[in-house]
Each structure stands twice: as structure tokens, then as C-alpha cells.
Design a protein around this motif. Structure first.
Motif, short mmCIF file in Angstrom:
data_model
loop_
_atom_site.label_atom_id
_atom_site.label_comp_id
_atom_site.label_asym_id
_atom_site.label_seq_id
_atom_site.Cartn_x
_atom_site.Cartn_y
_atom_site.Cartn_z
N LEU A 15 0.83 -1.21 0.00
CA LEU A 15 0.00 0.00 0.00
C LEU A 15 0.86 1.26 0.00
CD1 LEU A 15 -2.78 -1.10 2.50
CD2 LEU A 15 -3.12 -0.47 0.09
N THR A 16 1.95 1.23 0.75
CA THR A 16 2.86 2.37 0.79
C THR A 16 3.47 2.62 -0.58
OG1 THR A 16 3.36 1.95 3.11
CG2 THR A 16 4.93 3.30 1.89
N GLU A 17 3.92 1.56 -1.23
CA GLU A 17 4.50 1.71 -2.56
C GLU A 17 3.43 2.12 -3.57
OE1 GLU A 17 7.23 2.37 -5.25
OE2 GLU A 17 7.66 1.87 -3.16
N ALA A 18 2.22 1.62 -3.41
CA ALA A 18 1.12 2.03 -4.31
C ALA A 18 0.85 3.53 -4.15
CB ALA A 18 -0.13 1.22 -4.02
N ALA A 19 0.88 4.03 -2.92
CA ALA A 19 0.66 5.46 -2.68
C ALA A 19 1.77 6.28 -3.33
CB ALA A 19 0.58 5.74 -1.19
N ARG A 20 3.00 5.81 -3.22
CA ARG A 20 4.12 6.52 -3.87
C ARG A 20 3.95 6.51 -5.39
NH1 ARG A 20 8.09 3.35 -0.07
NH2 ARG A 20 8.21 4.79 1.68
N THR A 21 3.47 5.41 -5.90
CA THR A 21 3.26 5.30 -7.34
C THR A 21 2.17 6.26 -7.80
OG1 THR A 21 3.96 2.99 -7.24
CG2 THR A 21 2.75 3.67 -9.21
N VAL A 22 1.10 6.37 -7.03
CA VAL A 22 0.04 7.33 -7.34
C VAL A 22 0.61 8.75 -7.34
CG1 VAL A 22 -2.10 8.38 -6.49
CG2 VAL A 22 -1.87 5.90 -6.55
N ASP A 23 1.46 9.05 -6.37
CA ASP A 23 2.09 10.38 -6.32
C ASP A 23 2.91 10.64 -7.58
OD1 ASP A 23 0.96 10.88 -3.84
OD2 ASP A 23 2.79 10.40 -2.72
N ARG A 24 3.68 9.64 -8.02
CA ARG A 24 4.48 9.81 -9.23
C ARG A 24 3.58 10.00 -10.45
NH1 ARG A 24 7.59 5.82 -6.64
NH2 ARG A 24 6.68 4.17 -7.93
N CYS A 25 2.48 9.27 -10.51
CA CYS A 25 1.53 9.45 -11.61
C CYS A 25 0.99 10.87 -11.64
CB CYS A 25 0.37 8.46 -11.49
SG CYS A 25 0.79 6.76 -11.92
N GLU A 26 0.67 11.40 -10.49
CA GLU A 26 0.16 12.78 -10.43
C GLU A 26 1.21 13.77 -10.90
OE1 GLU A 26 -1.29 13.29 -6.43
OE2 GLU A 26 -3.10 12.13 -6.84
N VAL A 27 2.47 13.56 -10.53
CA VAL A 27 3.56 14.45 -10.97
C VAL A 27 3.69 14.38 -12.49
CG1 VAL A 27 6.07 14.77 -10.94
CG2 VAL A 27 4.83 14.42 -8.80
N LEU A 28 3.66 13.16 -13.04
CA LEU A 28 3.77 13.00 -14.48
C LEU A 28 2.58 13.63 -15.21
CD1 LEU A 28 5.13 9.36 -14.56
CD2 LEU A 28 6.36 11.41 -15.31
N GLU A 29 1.38 13.43 -14.67
CA GLU A 29 0.19 14.01 -15.29
C GLU A 29 0.26 15.53 -15.28
OE1 GLU A 29 -2.87 12.17 -12.98
OE2 GLU A 29 -2.89 10.36 -14.22
N THR A 30 0.76 16.09 -14.20
CA THR A 30 0.91 17.55 -14.11
C THR A 30 1.93 18.03 -15.13
OG1 THR A 30 0.31 17.57 -11.78
CG2 THR A 30 1.55 19.46 -12.59
N ALA A 31 3.04 17.31 -15.24
CA ALA A 31 4.08 17.70 -16.21
C ALA A 31 3.57 17.62 -17.65
CB ALA A 31 5.30 16.80 -16.03
N LEU A 32 2.68 16.68 -17.91
CA LEU A 32 2.14 16.51 -19.26
C LEU A 32 0.98 17.44 -19.58
CD1 LEU A 32 2.23 12.63 -19.58
CD2 LEU A 32 3.28 14.25 -21.17
N ARG A 33 0.40 18.03 -18.57
CA ARG A 33 -0.83 18.80 -18.76
C ARG A 33 -0.75 19.81 -19.90
NH1 ARG A 33 -2.21 20.28 -13.51
NH2 ARG A 33 -3.15 18.24 -13.39
N ASP A 34 0.31 20.57 -19.98
CA ASP A 34 0.42 21.61 -21.00
C ASP A 34 1.41 21.25 -22.10
OD1 ASP A 34 -1.42 23.27 -19.66
OD2 ASP A 34 0.14 23.99 -18.32
N GLN A 35 1.72 19.97 -22.23
CA GLN A 35 2.67 19.51 -23.23
C GLN A 35 1.95 18.84 -24.39
OE1 GLN A 35 6.13 19.85 -23.08
NE2 GLN A 35 5.65 21.19 -21.37
N PRO A 36 2.52 18.92 -25.57
CA PRO A 36 1.94 18.15 -26.67
C PRO A 36 2.18 16.67 -26.42
CG PRO A 36 4.00 19.19 -27.35
CD PRO A 36 3.69 19.69 -25.96
N LEU A 37 1.32 15.82 -26.95
CA LEU A 37 1.45 14.38 -26.75
C LEU A 37 2.51 13.75 -27.65
CD1 LEU A 37 -2.29 13.37 -26.29
CD2 LEU A 37 -0.56 13.85 -24.55
N THR A 38 2.98 14.52 -28.63
CA THR A 38 4.04 14.04 -29.51
C THR A 38 5.19 15.04 -29.51
OG1 THR A 38 3.04 15.08 -31.44
CG2 THR A 38 2.46 12.78 -31.03
#
Length: 102
Positions: A15-38
Motif C-alpha cells: 500500500l505504501t509503494e502504491a501510494a508513492r506510485t500514485v504520487d508519481r503518476c500525479e507528478v507526471l500528469e501535471t508535467a504533461l498537462r500543457d505539453q503536446p502528446l508528440t
């Protein structure tokens, strides 16, 4: 019942590692928010943004981690609690279970 789920030590680690993984997903999603997909590849070809592959890998890891947990299927009444948990603001520790609250 989901509220009767009491994780053992290895499940707490998962569960701890899953929570860390969710945090990393959120960071990546934020970084991608204003970026082109290609983007342009090394030879000028159009390729997927590199962070998309990282996000996909993190989501696959999360799926594997959660799949290793022996969490019972939620019963009908448990879904209300899960919906309430998903509405809580991120970045804060919560205690879930008997006497737990927020």
C-alpha cells in the motif's frame, strides 16, 4: 467487507509503494498537462512524448501492486465510503477504519 480489511506488514508495504506510485503518476500528469502528446524524435520523426511511456509504466506498476493485495471485493454499502475517500483533498494522511475518520 472492506472496513474489515486489516493489512498485514507485507500488504502495508504494498500500500505504501502504491501510494508513492500514485504520487508519481500525479507528478507526471501535471508535467504533461500543457505539453503536446508528440515530439520530434532523434531523426525528426514524430514520436510519443517520453513522459507518456513513464506514466504508462507507473500505471502498470500500480495495477500490479494493487493486484497483489488481498482486499475483499467491496459490498454495496462500502461504495459510499470509497466515493467519500476519493473526494478528499490529496496530500493529507487519513485514517480509515473503525474509529478512524479524517
Amino acid at each position: 467487507m472492506l472496513r474489515d480489511f486489516e493489512p498485514n506488514l507485507s500488504e502495508i508495504e504494498l500500500l505504501t509503494e502504491a501510494a508513492r506510485t500514485v504520487d508519481r503518476c500525479e507528478v507526471l500528469e501535471t508535467a504533461l498537462r500543457d505539453q503536446p502528446l508528440t515530439t520530434a524524435g532523434s531523426r525528426g520523426q514524430v514520436v510519443s512524448h517520453p513522459l507518456l511511456a513513464e506514466l504508462r509504466a507507473e500505471r502498470q506498476l500500480l495495477s500490479r501492486l494493487l493486484g497483489q493485495l488481498a482486499i475483499p471485493e467491496p459490498e454495496a454499502g462500502d461504495w459510499d465510503g470509497l466515493k467519500a475517500l476519493s473526494a478528499l483533498p490529496p496530500g493529507r494522511a487519513y485514517t480509515v477504519g473503525p474509529g478512524g475518520g479524517t
